[in-house]
Enzyme design. Sequence first.
Site, mmCIF file in Angstrom:
data_model
loop_
_atom_site.group_PDB
_atom_site.id
_atom_site.type_symbol
_atom_site.label_atom_id
_atom_site.label_comp_id
_atom_site.label_asym_id
_atom_site.label_seq_id
_atom_site.Cartn_x
_atom_site.Cartn_y
_atom_site.Cartn_z
ATOM 1 C CE1 TYR A 41 23.619 -17.420 19.318
ATOM 2 C CE2 TYR A 41 25.227 -18.315 20.855
ATOM 3 C CZ TYR A 41 24.749 -17.265 20.101
ATOM 4 O OH TYR A 41 25.400 -16.059 20.122
ATOM 5 C CG ASP A 76 24.582 -9.173 1.537
ATOM 6 O OD1 ASP A 76 25.068 -9.535 2.633
ATOM 7 O OD2 ASP A 76 23.339 -9.117 1.336
ATOM 8 C CE LYS A 125 26.414 -24.469 19.046
ATOM 9 N NZ LYS A 125 26.234 -23.442 17.960
ATOM 10 C CG HIS A 152 21.642 -22.479 15.220
ATOM 11 N ND1 HIS A 152 21.695 -21.277 14.551
ATOM 12 C CD2 HIS A 152 22.567 -22.385 16.204
ATOM 13 C CE1 HIS A 152 22.618 -20.503 15.100
ATOM 14 N NE2 HIS A 152 23.157 -21.146 16.116
ATOM 15 N NE ARG A 198 30.732 -20.821 22.391
ATOM 16 C CZ ARG A 198 29.988 -20.710 21.287
ATOM 17 N NH1 ARG A 198 29.579 -19.518 20.899
ATOM 18 N NH2 ARG A 198 29.637 -21.766 20.591
ATOM 19 C CB ILE A 244 27.991 -25.325 8.935
ATOM 20 C CG1 ILE A 244 27.737 -26.832 8.921
ATOM 21 C CG2 ILE A 244 28.711 -24.894 10.202
ATOM 22 C CD1 ILE A 244 27.323 -27.378 7.596
ATOM 23 C CG ASP A 245 25.144 -21.586 12.730
ATOM 24 O OD1 ASP A 245 25.018 -21.287 11.528
ATOM 25 O OD2 ASP A 245 25.311 -20.731 13.621
ATOM 26 C CG ASN A 278 31.209 -25.833 18.512
ATOM 27 O OD1 ASN A 278 31.783 -26.369 17.562
ATOM 28 N ND2 ASN A 278 31.363 -26.256 19.746
ATOM 29 C CD GLU A 337 19.117 -19.577 16.956
ATOM 30 O OE1 GLU A 337 19.639 -19.441 18.078
ATOM 31 O OE2 GLU A 337 18.428 -20.566 16.644
#
Length: 374
Positions: free
Chosen positions: A94, A198, A75, A96, A15, A269-270, A300, A118
């Site tokens: 991003y 949820d 990223k 994280h 990206r 996982i991120d 990703n 995020e």
Amino acid sequence: MKVGVPTEVKPDEYRVALTPAGVRELSDTGHEVYVQSGAGDGSAIPDDAYAAQGAQIVADAAELFGVAELIVKVKEPQPPEVSMLEPRHTLFTYLHLAADSTLTRGLMASGATCIAYETVEDTRGRLPLLAPMSEVAGKIATQAGAFMLEKPLGGRGILLGGVPGVAAANVMIIGGGVVGMNAAFIALGMEATVYVYDRNIDRLRELDIAFGGRADTCFASTLEVEQRLPYMDLVIGAVLVHGARAPRVITRAQLGLMKQQAVLVDVSIDQGGCFETSRPTTHSDPTYEVDGIAHYCVTNMPGAVPITSTYALTNATIPYVVHLASAGVVGAITENPGLKLGVNVAGGQVTYVPVAEAVGVAYVAVDDALGVAA
Ligand SMILES: NC(=O)c1ccc[n+]([C@@H]2O[C@H](COP(=O)([O-])OP(=O)(O)OC[C@H]3O[C@@H](n4cnc5c(N)ncnc54)[C@H](O)[C@@H]3O)[C@@H](O)[C@H]2O)c1
């Protein structure tokens, strides 16, 4: 302002953080845009397309970081990028950070102002810059899971949708937010039997209406998840507590309840992963096995479909990029409190509570870290 767009360097990341349309928006509002040569190649956007909208093409990352004030990425910065960050930089990407104390400390040491896509919120408390990539990742999660269930790939050898006379596979999705809902829609489209879990009852109500009775919605208590696990072929983990490390929803001991060669896809996982046995993987080497259960934990996922993801991401980010460039960080976060929530690191301090707690450093309010007068 001088806005810079580097080439992404994370493995298998195709990206890019700005399209020619974004360059045009910034140029038209009086900003200078610098794009690293080749930054758009992975998304089939040549240098010329950026230049045609007013961008200046620079040869390498060092030159780009040297000239830019606002650096827009996709990223989290990799170590060579962190080492090029300075206090005069604003980084918008991003991050994280709750799952990565090394990166957090590196960004603190850089002195840069680091805004995480995020954790930016809209006026309804949603995550407008995470949502487009969650839509993509949710759809990929089911595709990847279906593929991995094929026997030659180590899966159980079951077709997600079954055929007349043979039952469909059972799919459990834990976390019914943007990722979970999109994963469910693809699983339903493939005619699997779908259960979405949820802990937010209002969200379960919304999903129940959206699915029109085609998927079961379930409260995600530990016992209810555990009771259904033995019947599942594919489990997709898609939980999120804003900005925090992902909660654990399946332990290693619970893997023992599952069918052999069932598949786990950990989209969370991120944020550190929501299965105890998850560890980050890449598109080049996406899977591994623990106790007979296949794991897919690519950090990703949207990077694999850049022609879709680059446009979906930049459609959402460009208004914020233009605002930051036009008003500066302090002006933009004062005018938009949701953007202020994106500031995770500033002035060498962590300015976002869940990250400070996860990493074990002191929290400092954004205004104090940036020296904004009350
Ligand atoms: N791996 C990737 O490439 C990739 C790409 C995009 C998003 N993500 C990640 O996917 C995760 C989900 O993102 P999203 O946009 O769907 O978030 P979201 O906020 O829209 O949804 C998360 C849902 O999880 C639920 N939840 C929280 N704790 C729970 C628990 N213990 N049990 C059950 N449900 C719980 C919440 O109520 C919410 O409905 C995030 O960690 C995000 O960063 C990963």
